[in-house]
Design an enzyme around this catalytic site. Structure first.
Site, PDB file in Angstrom:
ATOM      1  N   GLU A 103       0.832  -1.194   0.000  1.00 40.37           N
ATOM      2  CA  GLU A 103       0.000   0.000   0.000  1.00 40.37           C
ATOM      3  C   GLU A 103       0.872   1.252   0.000  1.00 40.37           C
ATOM      4  O   GLU A 103       2.005   1.236   0.490  1.00 40.37           O
ATOM      5  CB  GLU A 103      -0.924  -0.006   1.220  1.00 40.37           C
ATOM      6  CG  GLU A 103      -1.978  -1.083   1.079  1.00 40.37           C
ATOM      7  CD  GLU A 103      -2.916  -1.199   2.259  1.00 40.37           C
ATOM      8  OE1 GLU A 103      -4.080  -1.533   2.035  1.00 40.37           O
ATOM      9  OE2 GLU A 103      -2.489  -0.955   3.400  1.00 40.37           O
ATOM     10  N   CYS A 116       3.482   8.627   1.275  1.00 42.13           N
ATOM     11  CA  CYS A 116       3.986   7.649   2.244  1.00 42.13           C
ATOM     12  C   CYS A 116       4.179   6.322   1.507  1.00 42.13           C
ATOM     13  O   CYS A 116       3.213   5.767   0.979  1.00 42.13           O
ATOM     14  CB  CYS A 116       2.966   7.515   3.369  1.00 42.13           C
ATOM     15  SG  CYS A 116       3.387   6.255   4.568  1.00 42.13           S
ATOM     16  N   CYS A 123       6.201  -7.107   7.533  1.00 39.58           N
ATOM     17  CA  CYS A 123       7.302  -6.631   8.381  1.00 39.58           C
ATOM     18  C   CYS A 123       7.738  -7.787   9.263  1.00 39.58           C
ATOM     19  O   CYS A 123       6.908  -8.561   9.716  1.00 39.58           O
ATOM     20  CB  CYS A 123       6.826  -5.452   9.235  1.00 39.58           C
ATOM     21  SG  CYS A 123       8.163  -4.621  10.119  1.00 39.58           S
ATOM     22  N   CYS A 127       5.578  -4.863  16.269  1.00 38.01           N
ATOM     23  CA  CYS A 127       5.228  -3.846  17.253  1.00 38.01           C
ATOM     24  C   CYS A 127       3.751  -4.055  17.590  1.00 38.01           C
ATOM     25  O   CYS A 127       2.931  -4.225  16.680  1.00 38.01           O
ATOM     26  CB  CYS A 127       5.491  -2.461  16.687  1.00 38.01           C
ATOM     27  SG  CYS A 127       7.222  -2.285  16.155  1.00 38.01           S
ATOM     28  N   CYS A 130       0.837  -1.998  15.901  1.00 36.78           N
ATOM     29  CA  CYS A 130       0.892  -1.723  14.459  1.00 36.78           C
ATOM     30  C   CYS A 130       0.217  -2.837  13.650  1.00 36.78           C
ATOM     31  O   CYS A 130       0.524  -4.015  13.843  1.00 36.78           O
ATOM     32  CB  CYS A 130       2.352  -1.569  14.038  1.00 36.78           C
ATOM     33  SG  CYS A 130       2.568  -1.443  12.254  1.00 36.78           S
ATOM     34  N   CYS A 361      -1.352   6.144   9.844  1.00 41.42           N
ATOM     35  CA  CYS A 361      -0.140   5.460  10.306  1.00 41.42           C
ATOM     36  C   CYS A 361      -0.478   4.134  10.941  1.00 41.42           C
ATOM     37  O   CYS A 361      -1.337   4.065  11.811  1.00 41.42           O
ATOM     38  CB  CYS A 361       0.535   6.241  11.425  1.00 41.42           C
ATOM     39  SG  CYS A 361       1.168   7.777  10.941  1.00 41.42           S
TER      40      CYS A 361
HETATM   41  N1  SAH Z   1       8.783   0.424  10.287  1.00 38.06           N
HETATM   42  C1  SAH Z   1       9.033   1.807  10.393  1.00 38.06           C
HETATM   43  C2  SAH Z   1       8.222   2.661   9.448  1.00 38.06           C
HETATM   44  C3  SAH Z   1       6.767   2.301   9.255  1.00 38.06           C
HETATM   45  S1  SAH Z   1       5.661   2.649  10.544  1.00 38.06           S
HETATM   46  C4  SAH Z   1       8.857   2.264  11.804  1.00 38.06           C
HETATM   47  O1  SAH Z   1       8.362   1.492  12.623  1.00 38.06           O
HETATM   48  O2  SAH Z   1       9.254   3.390  12.112  1.00 38.06           O
HETATM   49  C5  SAH Z   1       5.444   4.439  10.499  1.00 38.06           C
HETATM   50  C6  SAH Z   1       5.050   5.033  11.858  1.00 38.06           C
HETATM   51  O3  SAH Z   1       3.704   4.688  12.208  1.00 38.06           O
HETATM   52  C7  SAH Z   1       5.926   4.516  12.994  1.00 38.06           C
HETATM   53  O4  SAH Z   1       6.286   5.555  13.865  1.00 38.06           O
HETATM   54  C8  SAH Z   1       4.996   3.558  13.680  1.00 38.06           C
HETATM   55  O5  SAH Z   1       5.409   3.314  14.985  1.00 38.06           O
HETATM   56  C9  SAH Z   1       3.678   4.284  13.572  1.00 38.06           C
HETATM   57  N2  SAH Z   1       2.515   3.441  13.824  1.00 38.06           N
HETATM   58  C10 SAH Z   1       2.395   2.113  13.634  1.00 38.06           C
HETATM   59  N3  SAH Z   1       1.150   1.693  13.988  1.00 38.06           N
HETATM   60  C11 SAH Z   1       0.478   2.775  14.398  1.00 38.06           C
HETATM   61  C12 SAH Z   1      -0.874   2.990  14.851  1.00 38.06           C
HETATM   62  N4  SAH Z   1      -1.749   1.990  14.904  1.00 38.06           N
HETATM   63  N5  SAH Z   1      -1.244   4.241  15.187  1.00 38.06           N
HETATM   64  C13 SAH Z   1      -0.368   5.271  15.079  1.00 38.06           C
HETATM   65  N6  SAH Z   1       0.902   5.130  14.637  1.00 38.06           N
HETATM   66  C14 SAH Z   1       1.327   3.896  14.307  1.00 38.06           C
HETATM   67 FE1  SF4 Z   2       7.128  -2.970  11.393  1.00 37.99          FE
HETATM   68 FE2  SF4 Z   2       4.929  -1.669  12.146  1.00 37.99          FE
HETATM   69 FE3  SF4 Z   2       6.925  -2.011  13.880  1.00 37.99          FE
HETATM   70 FE4  SF4 Z   2       7.220  -0.305  11.820  1.00 37.99          FE
HETATM   71  S1  SF4 Z   2       5.767  -0.100  13.516  1.00 37.99           S
HETATM   72  S2  SF4 Z   2       8.703  -1.860  12.550  1.00 37.99           S
HETATM   73  S3  SF4 Z   2       6.031  -1.397  10.233  1.00 37.99           S
HETATM   74  S4  SF4 Z   2       5.673  -3.638  12.963  1.00 37.99           S
END
Ligand code: SAH
Ligand code: SF4
Length: 391
Positions: A103, A116, A123, A127, A130, A361
């Site tokens: 996406e 973006c 991944c 996290c 996420c 995000c």
């Molecule tokens: N993997 C990288 C980049 C992709 S995520 C990283 O983790 O930085 C981009 C941003 O969105 C990151 O700061 C991540 O922590 C945040 N993010 C992920 N899930 C989210 C959610 N459900 N609500 C708000 N931000 C989120």
């Molecule tokens: Fe991967 Fe989501 Fe963690 Fe970024 S925030 S490293 S995309 S699992």
């Protein structure tokens, strides 16, 4: 999808080699490469026919061997706030690979447009807040697939020199419609370092797409060993997904913390090449109700970041079906932001964009990992499923 090799993503030396491979005489290769480069990356041509300064015979020869294919749009969704999300089909890299998809999200504002982009399908990290993290890693994207997202988006909104913007509604007033690029889509960009670097070098090439490195931001969950290299080899702006100020909590939210804890991460940040007050690191901090949003957390954040030229980006948590957290309430976010502001940090709260189409995000998740009808858990992801269904 075309069986021919796409030229999208090829660097200058690679273009020259590809021309030699199809029998272009050595003496001509350099000139042809320069012409091709210009049509590809400055003009955004989608057809060899456009390349009017290349002879017809040569164009036919190119057409016989190559294509200019970008990722293909499976679905486009447009949010009430103008945010657009594209689900993109990529060319399978092997016969075993079924319908790889990622996406890509375009966020127009009055004075800028941010694209973006994704760096991986899925991944490896998970996290806990996420959505992408619930999808296992299928593979790294190639440089062509990464830069191809930018090119496709420019095709879609008419953002090449001389192009008519196809649909002006909600597009920024700036000359370029895509002014900023953020590597904040699916995947951990620093686990795909070389391909991301090569794609960003293409995006930044001055005689090509010419994006300024100050307008490209790479977000990482904190892969400490790759941080210095990012500053040296890409020189882009850095964003760190910090999200917690204590290791016990960050171990849960961002599990890579167990390997690279907060102190090591902040050390790498202090030493980020090119860091200055004009080139600050952005620390992303997702606001999770009763988890990481107390006033004490805010004070600790200020203490931890002392001495690092930083911006703090507070991100209201974007829920997704089945997510185990809630977004902090507004007063709590304001109290947190006040403490950080008073300590002298700009701390904009990131307005969630495109939530209605699951484009905000952390909400991205392609179903490259195709759902089975029997998979009750995936059935909960009704919203993301509809937009992800390949025809
Ligand atoms: N993997 C990288 C980049 C992709 S995520 C990283 O983790 O930085 C981009 C941003 O969105 C990151 O700061 C991540 O922590 C945040 N993010 C992920 N899930 C989210 C959610 N459900 N609500 C708000 N931000 C989120
Ligand atoms: Fe991967 Fe989501 Fe963690 Fe970024 S925030 S490293 S995309 S699992």
């Amino acid at each position: 999808m075309s069986e021919k090799q796409s030229l999208i993503g090829a660097s200058k030396p690679q273009l020259q080699q590809l021309l030699a491979n199809i029998g272009v005489p050595e003496k001509q290769c350099r000139m042809r490469q320069e012409q091709l480069w210009h049509w590809l990356y400055t003009r955004g041509s989608t057809s060899f026919e456009d390349m009017t300064n290349i002879s017809l015979a040569m164009r036919t020869q190119l057409e016989d061997h190559f294509c200019l294919q970008r990722p293909k749009i499976v679905t486009e969704q447009i949010s009430v706030d103008g945010t657009r999300k594209w689900l993109l089909a990529l060319k399978p890299q092997s016969p075993r690979e079924k319908a790889p998809e990622v996406e890509c999200v375009y966020i127009p504002e009055s004075d800028r447009g941010t694209l973006c982009i994704s760096s991986q399908i899925g991944c490896t990290l998970n996290c806990s807040f996420c959505h992408t993290g619930t999808q296992r890693l299928l593979r790294n994207l190639t440089p062509g697939e990464i830069v191809g997202q930018i090119m496709l988006a420019r095709d879609q909104i008419g953002d090449w020199p001389g192009a008519q913007a196809l649909d002006q509604t909600g597009l920024p007033t700036s000359e370029r419609k895509i002014t900023n690029i953020v590597l904040m889509g699916m995947g951990e960009p620093l686990y795909n370092f070389e391909n991301v670097r090569d794609a960003m070098l293409l995006a930044m090439a001055e005689d090509g797409m010419a994006y300024s490195r100050r307008r490209i931001t790479l977000s990482t969950s904190g892969l400490v060993p790759e941080i210095a290299r990012t500053g040296e080899e890409m020189k882009v702006m850095l964003a760190i997904s910090l999200h917690a100020v204590r290791d016990e909590l960050r171990d849960v939210l961002v599990p890579i913390n167990k390997k690279y804890p907060i102190a090591a991460l902040l050390d790498a940040c202090r030493n980020y090449p090119g860091l200055s007050n004009a080139r600050r690191i952005t620390f992303e901090y997702v606001m999770l109700k009763d988890i990481n949003d107390s006033a004490a957390d805010a004070r600790e954040l200020v203490r931890l970041l002392a001495g690092i030229p930083a911006k703090i980006n507070l991100i209201p948590f974007n829920p997704w079906p089945g997510s185990p957290y809630e977004c902090s309430n507004w007063e709590q976010i304001e109290t947190f932001a006040d403490i950080v502001n008073r300590a002298g940090y700009a701390s904009p709260v990131r307005t969630p964009r495109g939530r209605d189409i699951m484009a905000a995000c952390g909400q991205l998740k392609s179903l490259s990992q195709k759902q089975r009808a029997s998979d009750a858990k995936l059935d909960d992801h009704a919203d993301s499923k509809i937009m992800s269904e390949a025809p």
